[in-house]
Design an enzyme around this catalytic site. Structure first.
Site, mmCIF file in Angstrom:
data_model
loop_
_atom_site.group_PDB
_atom_site.id
_atom_site.type_symbol
_atom_site.label_atom_id
_atom_site.label_comp_id
_atom_site.label_asym_id
_atom_site.label_seq_id
_atom_site.Cartn_x
_atom_site.Cartn_y
_atom_site.Cartn_z
ATOM 1 C CE LYS A 53 31.355 -40.641 27.528
ATOM 2 N NZ LYS A 53 29.775 -39.342 27.744
ATOM 3 C CB ALA A 70 31.631 -34.800 23.625
ATOM 4 C CG ASP A 71 31.758 -36.874 30.239
ATOM 5 O OD1 ASP A 71 30.679 -38.317 29.728
ATOM 6 O OD2 ASP A 71 32.052 -36.618 31.018
ATOM 7 C CB THR A 72 29.191 -32.117 29.664
ATOM 8 O OG1 THR A 72 29.353 -32.001 28.555
ATOM 9 C CG2 THR A 72 28.734 -30.467 30.267
ATOM 10 C CB ALA A 107 36.508 -32.805 28.357
#
Length: 192
Positions: A53, A70-72, A107
């Site tokens: 991203k 960011a990623d969850t 992250a």
């Protein structure tokens, strides 16, 4: 924190969290395919997505400032719980979480040209035992739609959570302490 970056996310929650720690930002588009690779661990997957991203966002930016991606993801029994496809799917996931502990991995990655830096935060979340009525009422609220594992900790689902070990803001979508540290360290490295 007197710093200005790009945010490769359309999430209103991530925007609010960056505002909370005083980071100035402009949004930048970053469309990537979100699909785990064969044999990829949940941790590697979420780190890869955050980095991809940020990299996609950097390509779409003016290259003057770092881009944050960011990623969850939510994991239980080594299984990644995605956003619910429909009511039945949301119900299955909430039943799986009911009365149990699951992991939330967030992250965060920063990219500017050849410079990249990332971090991974793990939080354990414990749900109370949910009744069918709890699940039905929650679905009717509309909150589970578009949320990983069909719940939002910062919303109505907060009443289902009896314990959390780790970063609350990480579960919302951006771990504040770790993000602030990552930005500070990144800026020091890039500017030296």
């Amino acid at each position: 924190m007197n710093v200005s970056i790009y945010l490769a996310s359309s999430s209103p929650r991530r925007s609010e969290l960056l505002n909370q720690i005083g980071v100035l930002f402009d949004r930048v588009k970053a469309a990537i395919e979100e699909k785990p690779e064969t044999g990829e661990s949940a941790q590697d997957y979420v780190l890869r997505l955050a980095l991809q991203k940020a990299q996609a966002g950097f390509k779409n930016s003016d290259k003057e400032r770092p881009v944050l991606g960011a990623d969850t993801i939510i994991v239980i029994d080594q299984k990644i719980l995605e956003k619910p496809r429909d009511k039945k799917h949301a119900r299955e996931m909430l039943q799986l979480l009911s009365g149990r502990v699951h992991q939330v991995f967030t992250a965060v990655a920063l990219v500017q040209g050849v410079y990249t830096k990332s971090t991974l935060v793990k939080t354990e979340v414990s749900f109370k035992k949910l009744s069918e009525q709890d699940i039905s009422d929650y679905w009717r609220s509309g909150e589970p739609v578009g949320k990983a594992a069909g719940y939002a900790i910062q919303g109505i689902a907060g009443k289902f959570i009896n314990n959390i070990s780790g970063s609350y803001s990480g579960v919302v979508g951006l771990p504040l302490f770790e993000t602030a540290e990552l930005i500070r360290e990144f800026m020091e490295e890039v500017n030296h």
